[in-house]
Scaffold this active site. Structure first.
Site, PDB file in Angstrom:
ATOM      1  N   CYS A   1      -6.042  -0.923 -14.656  1.00 11.60           N
ATOM      2  CA  CYS A   1      -4.792  -0.617 -13.970  1.00 11.60           C
ATOM      3  C   CYS A   1      -5.130  -0.554 -12.232  1.00 11.60           C
ATOM      4  O   CYS A   1      -6.345  -0.144 -12.040  1.00 11.60           O
ATOM      5  CB  CYS A   1      -3.913   0.314 -14.176  1.00 11.60           C
ATOM      6  SG  CYS A   1      -3.169   0.317 -15.618  1.00 11.60           S
TER       7      CYS A   1
ATOM      8  N   LYS B   1      -5.732   0.039  -8.756  1.00  8.20           N
ATOM      9  CA  LYS B   1      -6.856   0.081  -7.838  1.00  8.20           C
ATOM     10  C   LYS B   1      -8.171  -0.140  -8.534  1.00  8.20           C
ATOM     11  O   LYS B   1      -9.417  -0.040  -7.753  1.00  8.20           O
ATOM     12  CB  LYS B   1      -6.795   1.080  -6.737  1.00  8.20           C
ATOM     13  CG  LYS B   1      -5.325   1.278  -5.908  1.00  8.20           C
ATOM     14  CD  LYS B   1      -4.993   0.010  -5.525  1.00  8.20           C
ATOM     15  CE  LYS B   1      -3.464   0.099  -5.138  1.00  8.20           C
ATOM     16  NZ  LYS B   1      -2.592   0.118  -6.418  1.00  8.20           N
TER      17      LYS B   1
ATOM     18  N   GLU C   1       2.836   2.671  -1.704  1.00  5.65           N
ATOM     19  CA  GLU C   1       3.684   1.609  -2.048  1.00  5.65           C
ATOM     20  C   GLU C   1       5.133   1.981  -1.961  1.00  5.65           C
ATOM     21  O   GLU C   1       5.651   3.250  -1.949  1.00  5.65           O
ATOM     22  CB  GLU C   1       3.417   1.271  -3.405  1.00  5.65           C
ATOM     23  CG  GLU C   1       2.152   0.634  -3.945  1.00  5.65           C
ATOM     24  CD  GLU C   1       1.906   0.326  -5.207  1.00  5.65           C
ATOM     25  OE1 GLU C   1       0.634  -0.311  -5.503  1.00  5.65           O
ATOM     26  OE2 GLU C   1       2.364   0.794  -5.905  1.00  5.65           O
TER      27      GLU C   1
ATOM     28  N   SER D   1       4.430  -2.306  -4.339  1.00  3.78           N
ATOM     29  CA  SER D   1       4.127  -2.265  -5.722  1.00  3.78           C
ATOM     30  C   SER D   1       4.169  -3.786  -6.107  1.00  3.78           C
ATOM     31  O   SER D   1       4.986  -4.536  -5.292  1.00  3.78           O
ATOM     32  CB  SER D   1       5.100  -1.477  -6.493  1.00  3.78           C
ATOM     33  OG  SER D   1       4.688  -1.871  -7.935  1.00  3.78           O
TER      34      SER D   1
END
Length: 554
Positions: A119, A121, A443, A469
């Protein structure tokens, strides 16, 4: 072998005692020692099954004559971190992940590494580490989640949950409909089902050649994902034997391939942060000019959620990334001569690929647009550039002009939205949310999803020095550089100023004359939000601008 530093010769007797304390036999110690970097944890749905992936990788390593050692990497779930102070820690975890892998791989001299992310980062953080260390390496992700299915039979993905909040608050849906979304949107393990940041980066990992074919698209729940993990474990032994290094694979041409695929896929705007950061670790450079140039020459061939109705499983069934690469190659937009982690070239990897569903992977003639899914804008608001997911913008919003509604934080903006203070035609300005200003460049999914939920995404634009996002859609322009906290001109905008956006011509301007802006600058004092001592404070001191990938200063 690199691992000889802890196992060969009489002076390494104390080291071998520790290896034997792990239960290793002499035969296991003599074999190549392979580090398995797993981001498995119990809080991220995309990572909760990585123990199965890791075990399959270790099985493959043993089958091919190596000795595996698993060690962890942290991971932040962007969805669970969204909308509260936790989001300050999302992007900044990328640098921590890269640093921690470097520490582990150098403190314990592994001969090669297998990376298991999934997922957000975690993928770019691990890619940065792989290129920094330049040890023989391969990646195998946990795979995408299947889409959910609602009572009416429609597909649903994570971002739909945010779009239902304003509908629920304003009585535009029933409690039963909202509960349907809550219970069925995310049906199980895997990275959220659309072309959000996680899947964007896992796809690009395959594109640049650091993941085996299928890495980006085989669903998390498919047994093919377990087989892929075993194959990755076996393949790392061949990579080690041939001394194939990440910097042999991730070249300037490979990164250009990644950008072409990025534009064709309509990936998350976060790729405009991560690809430059990955390039930086390889001693290469990607800048906004490169992104825009490649976007201009690449047709948008695939439109997945949130921009479209299809999901990653549909892309897999349509032929996967191999089919997309072959399509791009036919237009002269993809170099297939490059070596990959298969120890073969891209051309060899994709020789049997074909598009099995031309509605999912379109041709140049039937493309969603003749240019790519991302665009970079410049102007007096963003002298160093800004990024928009153009492929997820409604046609009527590609050109827009309206009065600025100025907010110095995401929270201020949400409060105004829920109070009904945003009206059609407005341009929302959210500032002091950049890498330094946030800090951590939060985000803005909640504001963009709220706009969509209120039906304002066809009439209201949003600009910010923060980021979005991968689940965001609409006329949402982020990464404005320089950011307000660094003295950028977005900090000079005042309520009611007319903002002019022209995505077709890549411009973003405030219609205020230079003399007035100069006068405002004389009295301008950037706001730096107070942060506690710790990682956030150190991050603010070290981080660079969004247009350079928000990497740490050298």
């Amino acid at each position: 072998m690199r691992s000889d530093a802890i196992k060969k010769g009489p002076k390494k007797l104390p080291h071998r005692t520790l290896l034997k304390a792990l239960g290793l036999t002499d035969a296991e110690i003599e074999r190549p020692l392979i580090g398995v970097v797993s981001a498995k944890n119990d809080i991220i749905p995309g990572h909760m099954h990585l123990g199965l992936i890791s075990q399959a990788v270790k099985d493959g390593i043993r089958l091919a004559g190596g000795t595996p050692f698993e060690f962890p990497a942290i991971g932040v779930c962007d969805g669970l971190a969204m909308g509260h102070d936790g989001m300050h820690y999302s992007l900044i975890s990328r640098e921590h992940i890269a640093d921690s892998v470097e520490i582990m791989a150098n403190a314990h001299p592994f001969d090669a590494l297998v990376f298991i992310p999934n997922c957000d980062k975690i993928v770019p953080g691990m890619l940065m580490a792989a290129l920094r260390l330049n040890l023989p390496s391969i990646f195998v992700s946990g795979g995408p989640m299947m889409p959910g299915k609602l009572m009416d039979g429609s597909k649903t993905t994570y971002s739909n949950g945010y779009e239902f909040i304003p509908k629920l608050e304003q009585g535009l849906c029933t409690e039963e409909e909202a509960m349907d979304v809550e219970n069925n949107t995310c049906p199980g393990c895997g990275s959220c089902a659309g072309m959000f940041t996680a899947n964007s980066m896992n796809c690009l990992t395959e594109i640049i050649g650091m993941g085996l074919p299928g890495n980006g698209t085989i669903p998390a729940v498919n047994s093919g994902r377990i087989r892929l993990a075993k194959e990755a474990g076996m393949k790392i032994m061949e990579i080690l034997e041939k001394d194939l290094r990440p910097r042999d694979i991730v070249t300037a041409k490979a990164l250009e391939n990644a950008l072409h695929a990025d534009m064709a896929l309509g990936c998350s705007t976060n790729t405009a942060l991560h690809l430059p950061a990955i390039a930086h670790e390889a001693g290469l450079t990607i800048d906004f000019e490169d992104i825009n140039r490649i976007s201009k020459e690449t047709p948008h061939l695939v439109k997945l959620a949130p921009a479209g109705a299809d999901c990653l499983v549909d892309l897999e069934e349509a032929g996967g990334l191999s089919a997309l690469m072959k399509e791009l190659e036919s237009y002269g937009l993809f170099d297939t001569s490059l070596i990959t982690c298969t120890c073969k070239t891209i051309a060899e990897n994709i020789k049997n690929a074909k598009v099995r569903n031309p509605q999912v992977i379109r041709s140049k003639e039937t493309a969603y647009s003749p240019d790519g899914g991302l665009a970079v804008l410049w102007g007096n608001i963003a002298p160093d550039g800004a990024v928009v997911k153009k492929g997820a913008v409604l046609p009527e919003m590609l050109v827009h002009k309206g009065p600025a509604r100025v907010f110095n934080s995401e929270e201020e903006c949400i409060e105004a939205m829920t109070a009904g203070k945003i009206v059609p035609g407005d341009v929302i300005v959210i500032r002091y949310e950049g890498p330094k200003g946030g800090p951590g460049m939060r985000e803005m999914l909640a504001p963009t999803a709220t706009l969509a939920g209120l039906g304002l995404d066809s009439s209201v634009a949003l600009i910010t020095d923060g980021r979005f996002s991968g689940a965001s859609r609409g006329a949402s322009i982020g990464h404005i550089s320089p950011e307000a906290a660094a003295g950028g001109p977005i900090g000079l905008i005042e309520e009611g100023d007319i903002i002019s956006i022209d995505m077709n011509n890549n411009t973003l301007n405030v219609e205020v004359d230079e003399a007035t802006l100069a006068k405002r600058r004389e009295n301008f004092k950037p706001i730096l939000k107070e942060v506690p001592n710790g990682y956030l404070k150190r991050y603010r001191q070290l981080v660079t601008s969004a247009n350079t990938g928000a990497v740490f200063m050298d």
